[in-house]
Design a protein around this motif. Structure first.
Motif, PDB file in Angstrom:
ATOM      1  N   ALA A   1      46.966  87.518 -21.505  1.00 36.50           N
ATOM      2  CA  ALA A   1      48.288  87.587 -22.131  1.00 36.50           C
ATOM      3  C   ALA A   1      48.192  88.197 -23.530  1.00 36.50           C
ATOM      4  O   ALA A   1      49.039  89.017 -23.922  1.00 36.50           O
ATOM      5  CB  ALA A   1      48.906  86.192 -22.201  1.00 36.50           C
ATOM      6  N   ALA A   2      47.159  87.819 -24.266  1.00 31.85           N
ATOM      7  CA  ALA A   2      46.963  88.376 -25.608  1.00 31.85           C
ATOM      8  C   ALA A   2      46.676  89.868 -25.548  1.00 31.85           C
ATOM      9  O   ALA A   2      47.068  90.628 -26.443  1.00 31.85           O
ATOM     10  CB  ALA A   2      45.827  87.643 -26.315  1.00 31.85           C
ATOM     11  N   THR A   3      45.988  90.293 -24.483  1.00 32.47           N
ATOM     12  CA  THR A   3      45.689  91.718 -24.308  1.00 32.47           C
ATOM     13  C   THR A   3      46.970  92.537 -24.212  1.00 32.47           C
ATOM     14  O   THR A   3      47.126  93.561 -24.887  1.00 32.47           O
ATOM     15  CB  THR A   3      44.845  91.926 -23.039  1.00 32.47           C
ATOM     16  N   VAL A   4      47.882  92.104 -23.361  1.00 29.86           N
ATOM     17  CA  VAL A   4      49.142  92.827 -23.174  1.00 29.86           C
ATOM     18  C   VAL A   4      49.948  92.827 -24.475  1.00 29.86           C
ATOM     19  O   VAL A   4      50.518  93.851 -24.878  1.00 29.86           O
ATOM     20  CB  VAL A   4      49.948  92.207 -22.023  1.00 29.86           C
ATOM     21  N   ALA A   5      49.971  91.685 -25.153  1.00 27.62           N
ATOM     22  CA  ALA A   5      50.721  91.591 -26.404  1.00 27.62           C
ATOM     23  C   ALA A   5      50.155  92.507 -27.488  1.00 27.62           C
ATOM     24  O   ALA A   5      50.897  93.003 -28.346  1.00 27.62           O
ATOM     25  CB  ALA A   5      50.723  90.143 -26.898  1.00 27.62           C
ATOM     26  N   ALA A   6      48.853  92.758 -27.420  1.00 33.43           N
ATOM     27  CA  ALA A   6      48.201  93.595 -28.434  1.00 33.43           C
ATOM     28  C   ALA A   6      48.169  95.068 -28.054  1.00 33.43           C
ATOM     29  O   ALA A   6      47.577  95.872 -28.773  1.00 33.43           O
ATOM     30  CB  ALA A   6      46.781  93.091 -28.678  1.00 33.43           C
ATOM     31  N   GLY A   7      48.769  95.424 -26.918  1.00 33.03           N
ATOM     32  CA  GLY A   7      48.862  96.827 -26.531  1.00 33.03           C
ATOM     33  C   GLY A   7      47.819  97.303 -25.556  1.00 33.03           C
ATOM     34  O   GLY A   7      47.738  98.497 -25.264  1.00 33.03           O
ATOM     35  N   GLY A   8      47.018  96.388 -24.996  1.00 30.72           N
ATOM     36  CA  GLY A   8      46.036  96.768 -23.983  1.00 30.72           C
ATOM     37  C   GLY A   8      46.586  96.608 -22.588  1.00 30.72           C
ATOM     38  O   GLY A   8      47.742  96.208 -22.394  1.00 30.72           O
ATOM     39  N   THR A   9      45.781  96.922 -21.589  1.00 34.60           N
ATOM     40  CA  THR A   9      46.152  96.731 -20.189  1.00 34.60           C
ATOM     41  C   THR A   9      45.087  95.887 -19.512  1.00 34.60           C
ATOM     42  O   THR A   9      43.925  95.859 -19.940  1.00 34.60           O
ATOM     43  CB  THR A   9      46.306  98.072 -19.449  1.00 34.60           C
ATOM     44  N   VAL A  10      45.471  95.228 -18.430  1.00 36.70           N
ATOM     45  CA  VAL A  10      44.548  94.302 -17.774  1.00 36.70           C
ATOM     46  C   VAL A  10      44.777  94.328 -16.270  1.00 36.70           C
ATOM     47  O   VAL A  10      45.901  94.480 -15.796  1.00 36.70           O
ATOM     48  CB  VAL A  10      44.736  92.880 -18.344  1.00 36.70           C
ATOM     49  N   THR A  11      43.701  94.199 -15.499  1.00 39.27           N
ATOM     50  CA  THR A  11      43.807  94.099 -14.054  1.00 39.27           C
ATOM     51  C   THR A  11      44.053  92.644 -13.668  1.00 39.27           C
ATOM     52  O   THR A  11      43.824  91.734 -14.469  1.00 39.27           O
ATOM     53  CB  THR A  11      42.506  94.572 -13.378  1.00 39.27           C
ATOM     54  N   PRO A  12      44.507  92.393 -12.445  1.00 35.82           N
ATOM     55  CA  PRO A  12      44.669  91.002 -12.002  1.00 35.82           C
ATOM     56  C   PRO A  12      43.330  90.253 -12.042  1.00 35.82           C
ATOM     57  O   PRO A  12      42.268  90.838 -11.853  1.00 35.82           O
ATOM     58  CB  PRO A  12      45.177  91.151 -10.568  1.00 35.82           C
ATOM     59  N   VAL A  13      43.411  88.969 -12.307  1.00 37.56           N
ATOM     60  CA  VAL A  13      42.212  88.119 -12.345  1.00 37.56           C
ATOM     61  C   VAL A  13      41.659  87.970 -10.928  1.00 37.56           C
ATOM     62  O   VAL A  13      42.404  87.709  -9.975  1.00 37.56           O
ATOM     63  CB  VAL A  13      42.546  86.740 -12.949  1.00 37.56           C
TER      64      VAL A  13
END
Length: 259
Positions: A221-233
């Motif tokens: 969640a912090a990644t998305v808020a900081a402008g990054g992208t993330v794959t599903p866990v």
């Protein structure tokens, strides 16, 4: 990377990981928000910093991507006794040396790629006290490649793995993966096709850095808020934990893992 400390690293073992960033301040801001790291100046100059977690060194950040004309990326470094000899071995075995060896602080560093294009670094000199899988250091360094057995031969010849030297690293092949060990401690994993199987053309060879986290949902969640992208866990390869692949705002790719 870091270049000052009391430790003499084991020859051929991973000795540091560093992000080749475009801008030091923005990179520090992202990784502080996502992983909770704090930063202190490195001994290499104002373009470098050392990430610290729980009072222990974790990784380095160097604002060198633009000056070296390389993509923003996390790089795994391996300890060598002689950087020039290592560079020669890499070229002789079909790899490339893109940058260096060059003088950095009290040591020497270089960036290279194996014959399949996976980028890595090597370092001649002392390092901070740091080892994969221990303390705040990365939980795992993993080479995902088309043919793990062929890759293991290349790296073994370059870094002296499985040479029988008690001061070096040993290699074992288990369950279609190559494990690199410093004594009984696993410091790197090479994963790819099984022995005698055809290499998988879909794999883009790359060294992946896995950082340990406690609350993976909070980190993503912090990644998305900081402008990054993330794959599903997803489950880890051993099925005992969970992981997610994160890309920072400039494209730096890494994995977070929780157990």
């Amino acid at each position: 990377m870091s270049a000052h400390g009391p430790a003499t690293p084991v020859r051929g073992a991973p000795c540091w990981v560093s992000l080749m960033a475009r801008d030091l301040d923005s990179a520090q801001e992202f990784y502080s928000a996502v992983l909770g790291w704090r930063f202190r100046p490195a001994s290499l100059g104002e373009e470098f910093s050392v990430a610290v977690a729980e009072g222990q060194p974790v990784a380095g950040i160097g604002a060198l991507a633009q000056s070296f004309q390389v993509a923003v990326a996390w790089t795994s470094y391996f300890a060598v006794e002689n950087a020039d000899e290592t560079a020669d071995k890499i070229r002789e075995r079909g790899g490339t040396v893109a940058v260096g060896p060059l003088k950095l602080g009290p040591g020497r560093a270089a960036l290279a790629a194996d014959p399949d294009g996976a980028t890595f670094g090597f370092w001649e000199g002392q390092t901070l006290a740091w080892s994969v899988g221990r303390g705040a250091a990365p939980a795992l360094l993993e080479l995902r490649t088309r043919d793990a057995f062929a890759a293991a031969i290349f790296y073994a010849e370059v870094f002296g793995w499985a040479s029988g030297d008690p001061d070096g690293c040993d290699v074992t092949y288990e369950h279609d993966q190559v494990l690199v060990r410093e004594g009984t401690h696993t410091v790197a994993t090479l994963r790819g096709g099984a022995v005698e199987s055809a290499p998988d053309p879909r794999v883009r060879p790359r060294w992946h850095v896995h950082f340990p986290v406690n609350e993976i949902e909070k980190v993503t969640a912090a990644t998305v808020a900081a402008g990054g992208t993330v794959t599903p866990v997803t489950p880890t390869a051993d099925g005992e934990g969970r992981q997610a692949v994160i890309r920072d705002p400039d494209g730096g790719l890494f994995t977070v893992t929780s157990y």
